[in-house]
Design an enzyme around this catalytic site. Structure first.
Site, PDB file in Angstrom:
ATOM      1  N   ASP A  46      11.842  30.488   6.778  1.00 50.24           N
ATOM      2  CA  ASP A  46      12.049  29.145   7.297  1.00 50.24           C
ATOM      3  C   ASP A  46      12.018  29.137   8.823  1.00 50.24           C
ATOM      4  OD1 ASP A  46      12.763  26.531   7.676  1.00 50.24           O
ATOM      5  OD2 ASP A  46      14.867  26.803   7.132  1.00 50.24           O
ATOM      6  N   ASP A  59       7.039  23.114  11.078  1.00 49.61           N
ATOM      7  CA  ASP A  59       8.117  23.612  10.221  1.00 49.61           C
ATOM      8  C   ASP A  59       7.527  24.177   8.928  1.00 49.61           C
ATOM      9  OD1 ASP A  59      10.567  24.104   9.062  1.00 49.61           O
ATOM     10  OD2 ASP A  59      10.997  22.015   8.593  1.00 49.61           O
TER      11      ASP A  59
END
Ligand SMILES: *[C@@H]1O[C@H](CO)[C@@H](O)[C@H](O)[C@H]1NC(C)=O
Ligand SMILES: *[C@@H]1O[C@H](CO)[C@@H](O)[C@H](O)[C@H]1NC(C)=O
Length: 444
Positions: A119, A322
């Site tokens: 992440d 992201d």
């Protein structure tokens, strides 16, 4: 350092469980193609009887993650040698029942392997940990047991490094029998709480880090699928790129595979050279923040059409890239232009009902192939990033195939370049040089 990152609803990006879109050939193909067709993908459709993720749920989680990212920025508003590379195969998380992308890494002495979600929107790495004092969800690998690792130790509350948790997690550390306690929650109320610890990290059998700081989770809940935990790749002090900076100089790259049957990668270090096909854009300073990677969108094209969006629309809120947000979020003014151009160029296909946040859906029941306009992003320094054919749609089923973009509530909200649109791209994060790189065809 400012308050940091939450982020990270762990949500599935997998459209492909019910229906696989096979990109047969992309643009620039056969010589007899018309000019128009060079700006389109031809996509073949077929049913796949794999088990079905709940798409409305995935999109709900994605929205929760985005809300949490936006709330972070709302608070902020108004204010070595790298010749070595460690290369890890990256899989679509559906192999462990999670939608995000996962890699296997080793932890402890002797080493044991764990499947972890990676992440770029958060910093702290954590894994579920025995004895699971409060609660562990089910995971695929046996749960990490610190008592079986000779190199494990707790961080004590009096250690200065304990305080680094405040910036890495957005929460002040706690203390339990002199052990430093972390807590991190993500956008959709997923969380992990446990002991802040250090142990040996094995990126590969020969790329190891002896005192890697991570969370040993005793109370973990949420939508992590069967993954053992999460790897934080943000820019904050405790993130994996920061902790391994002496070796990799905050350089990593990945390619997100387009389907559960293909394999991408996550690589640390530049391996002694950057491929010439990678085009770099500087990391953006708007929006501000210590953790997220900012990117300046300057324009978009659909087919051969440049969208009529003024640069100030994109710069009003700025944008981030992201790996954990599924659907790209655009300023509403930009989204309206995209939607209108896309619908016009797709007018031969029947529209279908909207799906959650996705308002431009098609019913392809009667088609075995569809021709889809190519979408490109342009980033600062004129870096064109063409979206792969598999990055255009979010597929509920063949009768509801949706343009995988959504508008923010307001042009001043931060935009997000999400993971559906990143599929098959080589994406390079070069923290030391302050730049992001892109190349097509990084994986399949
Ligand atoms: C870490 O701290 C917890 C809480 O005090 C304790 O139960 C555990 O045994 C400690 N582990 C090690 C290896 O010291
Ligand atoms: C598909 O074709 C059938 C038969 O011609 C027709 O009844 C149906 O309305 C079509 N569906 C769509 C979504 O166009």
């Amino acid at each position: 350092m400012a308050a940091a990152t939450t982020a990270a609803t762990i949500s599935s990006n997998f459209l492909s469980a019910l229906l696989l879109l096979f990109l047969v050939y992309a643009l620039g193909g056969a010589a007899d193609e018309s000019h128009q067709l060079q700006h389109r993908h031809t996509i073949h459709l077929h049913q796949d009887k794999a088990n079905i993720p709940t798409h409305a749920e995935i999109l709900r989680q994605d929205e929760a993650r985005v809300k949490s990212i936006h709330s972070k920025f709302a608070k902020n508003k108004g204010q070595g040698s790298i010749n070595d590379a460690a290369n890890l195969p990256a899989k679509d998380g559906s192999v462990v029942g999670s939608g995000n992308y996962i890699v296997k890494m080793g932890l402890g002495t002797p080493k044991k392997d764990y499947s972890l979600i990676f992440d770029t929107g958060s910093d702290l790495t954590w894994t579920q940990c025995q004895p699971c004092a409060r609660s562990c969800y089910e995971q695929q690998d046996p749960i990490f047991d610190p008592s079986l690792s000779s190199s494990y130790s707790n961080i004590s509350c009096s250690s200065t490094i304990c305080n680094a948790l405040t910036s890495a997690t957005g929460n002040s550390p706690g203390c339990s029998s002199s052990a430093c306690v972390y807590g991190i929650q993500y956008g959709d109320s997923s969380f992990s709480v446990g002991f802040f610890a250090k142990d040996k990290l094995w990126l590969t059998p020969r790329d190891t880090f002896t005192e890697f700081l991570f969370g040993c989770g005793q109370n973990n809940q949420g939508l992590f699928g069967g993954a053992a935990g999460l790897i934080g790749l943000g820019q904050d002090y405790l993130s994996l790129p920061s902790q391994t900076a002496a070796k990799y100089n905050k350089y990593f790259s990945y390619c997100l595979p387009s389907s559960p049957s293909s394999t991408g990668y996550l690589t640390f270090g530049d391996g002694g050279g950057v491929s010439k096909s990678v085009k770099f854009t500087p990391l953006s300073t708007i929006p501000p923040g210590p953790s997220f990677y900012g990117i300046d969108i300057i324009g978009m094209t659909v087919g051969s059409q440049k969208l009529p969006i003024s640069a100030s629309v994109f710069s009003a809120g700025g944008a981030i890239i992201d790996s954990g947000t599924v659907i790209t979020r655009l300023p509403p003014t930009a989204y309206e232009a995209l939607k209108s151009a896309f619908r016009k160029q797709m007018s031969q296909y029947p529209l279908a009902q909207p799906l959650s946040i996705l308002d431009t859906c098609y019913d392809f029941t009667n088609y075995s192939t569809v021709s889809v306009p190519k979408i490109s992003f342009f980033f600062k320094q004129d870096v064109e990033v063409p979206i792969d054919g598999k990055g255009v749609f979010y597929v509920n089923d063949i009768s509801q195939v949706c343009l995988a973009f959504a508008p923010n509530g307001d042009d001043t909200d931060v935009g997000i370049f999400g993971n559906t649109q990143q599929k098959t791209l080589q994406v390079v994060y070069d923290g030391a040089k302050g730049r992001l790189g892109f190349a097509s065809g990084g994986c399949s």
